[in-house]
Design a protein around this motif. Structure first.
Motif, PDB file in Angstrom:
ATOM      1  N   ILE A  47      10.283   2.286   0.273  1.00  0.00           N
ATOM      2  CA  ILE A  47      10.064   3.639  -0.259  1.00  0.00           C
ATOM      3  C   ILE A  47      10.052   3.591  -1.776  1.00  0.00           C
ATOM      4  O   ILE A  47      10.625   2.683  -2.383  1.00  0.00           O
ATOM      5  CB  ILE A  47      11.153   4.650   0.201  1.00  0.00           C
ATOM      6  N   MET A  48       9.427   4.602  -2.333  1.00  0.00           N
ATOM      7  CA  MET A  48       9.489   4.747  -3.777  1.00  0.00           C
ATOM      8  C   MET A  48      10.735   5.548  -4.107  1.00  0.00           C
ATOM      9  O   MET A  48      11.059   6.517  -3.425  1.00  0.00           O
ATOM     10  CB  MET A  48       8.256   5.485  -4.293  1.00  0.00           C
ATOM     11  N   ILE A  49      11.421   5.111  -5.147  1.00  0.00           N
ATOM     12  CA  ILE A  49      12.562   5.890  -5.629  1.00  0.00           C
ATOM     13  C   ILE A  49      12.041   6.577  -6.883  1.00  0.00           C
ATOM     14  O   ILE A  49      11.872   5.961  -7.932  1.00  0.00           O
ATOM     15  CB  ILE A  49      13.763   4.971  -5.961  1.00  0.00           C
ATOM     16  N   GLU A  50      11.697   7.832  -6.734  1.00  0.00           N
ATOM     17  CA  GLU A  50      11.110   8.557  -7.875  1.00  0.00           C
ATOM     18  C   GLU A  50      11.641   9.978  -7.976  1.00  0.00           C
ATOM     19  O   GLU A  50      11.103  10.796  -8.713  1.00  0.00           O
ATOM     20  CB  GLU A  50       9.580   8.514  -7.845  1.00  0.00           C
ATOM     21  N   THR A  51      12.698  10.263  -7.208  1.00  0.00           N
ATOM     22  CA  THR A  51      13.357  11.567  -7.368  1.00  0.00           C
ATOM     23  C   THR A  51      14.842  11.291  -7.575  1.00  0.00           C
ATOM     24  O   THR A  51      15.385  10.321  -7.013  1.00  0.00           O
ATOM     25  CB  THR A  51      13.193  12.439  -6.103  1.00  0.00           C
ATOM     26  N   ASP A  59       7.410  18.215 -17.202  1.00  0.00           N
ATOM     27  CA  ASP A  59       6.123  18.045 -16.534  1.00  0.00           C
ATOM     28  C   ASP A  59       5.359  16.902 -17.214  1.00  0.00           C
ATOM     29  O   ASP A  59       5.018  16.989 -18.394  1.00  0.00           O
ATOM     30  CB  ASP A  59       5.353  19.375 -16.663  1.00  0.00           C
ATOM     31  N   ARG A  60       5.100  15.824 -16.476  1.00  0.00           N
ATOM     32  CA  ARG A  60       4.459  14.657 -17.099  1.00  0.00           C
ATOM     33  C   ARG A  60       3.029  14.941 -17.522  1.00  0.00           C
ATOM     34  O   ARG A  60       2.437  14.188 -18.291  1.00  0.00           O
ATOM     35  CB  ARG A  60       4.523  13.442 -16.160  1.00  0.00           C
ATOM     36  N   GLN A  61       2.444  16.036 -16.993  1.00  0.00           N
ATOM     37  CA  GLN A  61       1.067  16.387 -17.332  1.00  0.00           C
ATOM     38  C   GLN A  61       0.985  17.211 -18.615  1.00  0.00           C
ATOM     39  O   GLN A  61      -0.095  17.407 -19.141  1.00  0.00           O
ATOM     40  CB  GLN A  61       0.470  17.258 -16.214  1.00  0.00           C
ATOM     41  N   TYR A  96       3.525  20.992  -2.880  1.00  0.00           N
ATOM     42  CA  TYR A  96       3.040  20.374  -1.658  1.00  0.00           C
ATOM     43  C   TYR A  96       2.308  19.097  -2.056  1.00  0.00           C
ATOM     44  O   TYR A  96       1.142  19.152  -2.462  1.00  0.00           O
ATOM     45  CB  TYR A  96       2.107  21.386  -0.989  1.00  0.00           C
ATOM     46  N   ARG A  97       2.987  17.988  -2.021  1.00  0.00           N
ATOM     47  CA  ARG A  97       2.356  16.736  -2.441  1.00  0.00           C
ATOM     48  C   ARG A  97       2.928  15.546  -1.668  1.00  0.00           C
ATOM     49  O   ARG A  97       3.977  15.656  -1.035  1.00  0.00           O
ATOM     50  CB  ARG A  97       2.491  16.510  -3.952  1.00  0.00           C
ATOM     51  N   ALA A  98       2.200  14.454  -1.750  1.00  0.00           N
ATOM     52  CA  ALA A  98       2.660  13.148  -1.251  1.00  0.00           C
ATOM     53  C   ALA A  98       3.178  13.209   0.181  1.00  0.00           C
ATOM     54  O   ALA A  98       2.531  13.753   1.061  1.00  0.00           O
ATOM     55  CB  ALA A  98       3.692  12.581  -2.226  1.00  0.00           C
ATOM     56  N   ASN A 111       7.650   7.005 -13.527  1.00  0.00           N
ATOM     57  CA  ASN A 111       6.856   8.105 -14.081  1.00  0.00           C
ATOM     58  C   ASN A 111       7.367   9.434 -13.543  1.00  0.00           C
ATOM     59  O   ASN A 111       7.645  10.380 -14.288  1.00  0.00           O
ATOM     60  CB  ASN A 111       5.375   7.972 -13.712  1.00  0.00           C
ATOM     61  N   ASP A 112       7.482   9.498 -12.219  1.00  0.00           N
ATOM     62  CA  ASP A 112       7.995  10.735 -11.631  1.00  0.00           C
ATOM     63  C   ASP A 112       9.501  10.849 -11.793  1.00  0.00           C
ATOM     64  O   ASP A 112      10.021  11.946 -11.973  1.00  0.00           O
ATOM     65  CB  ASP A 112       7.607  10.822 -10.151  1.00  0.00           C
ATOM     66  N   LEU A 113      10.202   9.713 -11.746  1.00  0.00           N
ATOM     67  CA  LEU A 113      11.665   9.789 -11.897  1.00  0.00           C
ATOM     68  C   LEU A 113      12.012  10.398 -13.260  1.00  0.00           C
ATOM     69  O   LEU A 113      12.933  11.205 -13.373  1.00  0.00           O
ATOM     70  CB  LEU A 113      12.281   8.393 -11.749  1.00  0.00           C
ATOM     71  N   ILE A 122       0.850  -1.191   0.000  1.00  0.00           N
ATOM     72  CA  ILE A 122       0.000   0.000   0.000  1.00  0.00           C
ATOM     73  C   ILE A 122       0.876   1.228   0.000  1.00  0.00           C
ATOM     74  O   ILE A 122       1.697   1.421   0.898  1.00  0.00           O
ATOM     75  CB  ILE A 122      -0.927  -0.005   1.220  1.00  0.00           C
ATOM     76  N   ARG A 123       0.735   2.021  -1.036  1.00  0.00           N
ATOM     77  CA  ARG A 123       1.487   3.269  -1.081  1.00  0.00           C
ATOM     78  C   ARG A 123       0.693   4.310  -0.309  1.00  0.00           C
ATOM     79  O   ARG A 123      -0.506   4.509  -0.584  1.00  0.00           O
ATOM     80  CB  ARG A 123       1.689   3.712  -2.518  1.00  0.00           C
ATOM     81  N   THR A 124       1.334   4.974   0.641  1.00  0.00           N
ATOM     82  CA  THR A 124       0.598   5.977   1.412  1.00  0.00           C
ATOM     83  C   THR A 124       0.278   7.163   0.498  1.00  0.00           C
ATOM     84  O   THR A 124       0.911   7.373  -0.534  1.00  0.00           O
ATOM     85  CB  THR A 124       1.391   6.433   2.652  1.00  0.00           C
ATOM     86  N   LEU A 125      -0.721   7.876   0.961  1.00  0.00           N
ATOM     87  CA  LEU A 125      -1.274   9.033   0.279  1.00  0.00           C
ATOM     88  C   LEU A 125      -0.304   9.807  -0.625  1.00  0.00           C
ATOM     89  O   LEU A 125       0.677  10.353  -0.146  1.00  0.00           O
ATOM     90  CB  LEU A 125      -1.725   9.938   1.413  1.00  0.00           C
ATOM     91  N   ASP A 126      -0.597   9.834  -1.919  1.00  0.00           N
ATOM     92  CA  ASP A 126       0.231  10.611  -2.855  1.00  0.00           C
ATOM     93  C   ASP A 126      -0.665  11.657  -3.510  1.00  0.00           C
ATOM     94  O   ASP A 126      -0.841  11.676  -4.722  1.00  0.00           O
ATOM     95  CB  ASP A 126       0.858   9.662  -3.887  1.00  0.00           C
ATOM     96  N   ILE A 127      -1.231  12.497  -2.660  1.00  0.00           N
ATOM     97  CA  ILE A 127      -2.146  13.519  -3.164  1.00  0.00           C
ATOM     98  C   ILE A 127      -1.335  14.751  -3.597  1.00  0.00           C
ATOM     99  O   ILE A 127      -0.180  14.884  -3.227  1.00  0.00           O
ATOM    100  CB  ILE A 127      -3.183  13.861  -2.049  1.00  0.00           C
TER     101      ILE A 127
HETATM  102 MG    MG Z   1       4.946   8.949  -8.551  1.00  0.00          MG
END
Ligand code: MG
Ligand code: PEP
Length: 541
Positions: free
Chosen positions: A426-430, A462-464, A356-358, A452-454, A330-335
């Motif tokens: 942990i996620m390695i995404e930075t 910007d992935r968006q 301000y995220r995640a 995706n974020d990495l 379960i990945r904790t809140l990534d809002i």
């Molecule tokens: Mg991500």
């Protein structure tokens, strides 16, 4: 026949009737009303019709997504009874002699601006609700009906754009395909489409006002095209392609129950990415070895209040039980960034992806984080759960997380509630996390690489942003080198490393990932058997 091209998010074929989500943004024309009394009556009728639609939506939402999610439809019904709002509309019709649509649209904009300008965050958030009910009234006045059609038959959904929260609220079983004018292939909406195993095209230069609900269409995710009102030959060819695709899927189903093992005997775990408990069915149907990424933030989207500890416990417990002894991470809140939840009242930011995220929200608002942690720890007694923390950049963040987890354990002990402390990864995404992965590997049980974020943070893209899709290159040597570094570091410290970003499902890289020593690939359920097939063909190393 009209044909358009877009960017394909999921390769598949769909054939069926179109449902237009939302209405094209026609400017609403100011007209002289022949009879203000009959315009007023039209508004009253539209209010009644809207209330009925909202009551039906409330009923449906109660069954499908629970009380908290459904509450928004009750709020909208109440707003439709607001005397100030209705009086303002009637006053405008009476004094200015305008048509009902115009009076509703202008009043809606005025009220929405008033709410948006208020200091209180809760009231600010009501601006969107006023806009929503006014749009509904205008649609009903102009005979366009409900904006969010409950799909009564399998349909191709066509929209300007879809937000992740709109997407999660759709009746998934009746969606044959998505086609949107906007959107990038790396957005969460695109990820959801992949998860749902349906053809989807984004960035299609459609004019929605040329289309109508009920017209037929063919979406071809292989070529990236959509044909509206196809000829008989085109429909016949699409049906044949669909049959061939189904036959292909049948062949893949033969791989169910088989191991993910290369010809030389190297095994790899293939897990599923999910966004909600209802996706677990897809994961199991496709023989997932576990859940490598449960995007828990989707429990928070589309709601006006936070899910309670009990609601979350239910969801995590169900996931644990459905997967029996298989691992569920379960990945904790990534809002934050593109995943905006009303209940957080997040400020508008210049750079939301870098904002301000995640985990940053969780560390700044530990009271919210703790509720989720309590629910996960309590659900751990029902199965094989793990926790994973997103967007880590520093050692101090992990230390702070562990301090909060400790506090949660003490609280649960005190309350005498049964729980278990699971494996924590942990996620390695930075890029920062990659550079300090040796330090991080000493602290945690596993790594899951969020490509995706990495990719977004490494390539500064910007992935968006749909204009940058051509520059978004997860195959960039920098990304591949980072993956190699992270895997080696994890192994040096006796930990495992997987990939849960979309790149994990890229069949052209499977062999390279196996060679790098990647232990786990977590992918959209629809990709599991394709990936298994690919792994089983690898000659070996
Ligand atoms: Mg991500
Ligand atoms: C990622 O960034 O690769 C990832 C899996 O997380 P998300 O796509 O939810 O940001």
């Amino acid at each position: 026949m009209i044909k358009f091209w877009g960017k394909s998010v999921y390769k598949g074929i769909a054939l069926g009737p179109v449902v237009l989500l939302g209405s094209p943004k026609h400017p609403i024309k100011r007209k002289k009303a022949l009879s203000p009394a009959s315009e007023t009556q039209r508004v009253k009728n539209a209010v009644e019709q809207s209330k009925e639609q909202l009551a039906a939506l409330h009923e449906k939402a109660l069954k499908e997504v629970g009380k908290a999610h459904a509450a928004i439809f009750e709020i909208h019904q109440m707003m439709l009874e607001d005397e100030d709002y209705l009086d303002a509309i009637y006053h405008m019709i009476r004094t200015e002699g305008v048509n009902a649509e115009y009076a509703v649209a202008v009043t809606g904009d005025n009220f929405s601006d008033i709410f948006a300008g208020m200091d209180d965050d809760y009231m600010k958030a009501r601006a969107a609700d006023v806009k929503d009910i006014s749009d509904r009234l205008v649609r009903n006045l102009s005979g366009q009906g409900d904006a969010a059609p409950s799909l009564s038959q399998p349909s191709i959904l066509v929209a300007e754009d879809l937000s992740p929260s709109e997407t999660v609220q759709l009746d998934k079983k009746n969606i044959l395909a998505f086609v949107t004018v906007h959107g990038s292939t790396n957005s969460h909406t695109a990820i959801l489409a992949r998860m749902m195993n349906i053809p989807a095209l984004v960035g299609v230069p459609l004019k929605l006002d040329q289309l109508f609900c009920g017209m037929s269409a063919i979406v071809d995710g292989f070529s990236g095209s959509v044909i509206f009102d196809p000829t008989d030959e085109q429909a016949k060819a699409a049906k044949e392609k669909l049959q061939a695709e189904l036959a292909n899927q049948q062949l893949l189903l033969k791989l169910k129950g088989k191991e993910n093992v290369t010809l030389g005997g190297r095994k790899i775990n293939i897990y599923a990415n999910i966004g909600s408990v209802s996706d677990i069915g897809y994961a199991l149907e496709n023989d997932a070895g576990g859940i490598g990424l449960f995007r828990s933030e989707f429990l928070y989207l589309g709601k006006t209040s936070f899910p309670t500890e009990e609601e979350q416990l239910q969801a995590y417990r169900q996931a644990a039980q459905m997967l029996a002894d298989k691992n569920v991470i379960i990945r904790t809140l990534d809002i934050g960034a593109d995943k905006q939840a009303d209940s957080f009242h997040l400020d508008k930011e210049e750079n939301p992806a870098m904002g301000y995220r995640a985990i940053r929200i969780c560390l700044k608002q530990p009271e919210i984080f703790k509720i989720q942690l309590r629910a996960i720890l309590r659900a751990c007694v029902y199965g094989n759960l793990s926790i994973m923390y997103p967007m880590i950049t520093s050692v101090w963040e992990v230390k702070e997380i562990f301090r909060i987890v400790k506090e949660v354990q003490e609280e649960l002990d005190k309350a005498q509630l049964p729980y278990r402390l699971p494996q924590q990864g942990i996620m390695i995404e930075t890029p920062a996390a990659v550079m300090i992965c040796d330090e991080l590997a000493k602290m945690v049980d596993f790594f899951s690489i969020g490509t995706n974020d990495l990719t977004q943070y490494t390539l500064a893209i910007d992935r968006q942003n749909e204009k940058l899709d051509d520059f978004y290159q997860p195959h960039h040597p920098a990304i591949l080198k980072m993956i190699q570094m992270v895997v080696e570091s994890a192994h040096r410290h006796g930990k495992w490393a997987g990939i849960c970003g979309e790149l994990g499902a890229d069949l052209s890289l499977t062999e390279e990932f196996v060679r790098m020593g990647v232990d786990e690939l977590s992918v959209a359920p629809s990709m599991i058997l394709k990936l298994r097939k690919r792994v089983r063909e690898i000659q070996d190393i």
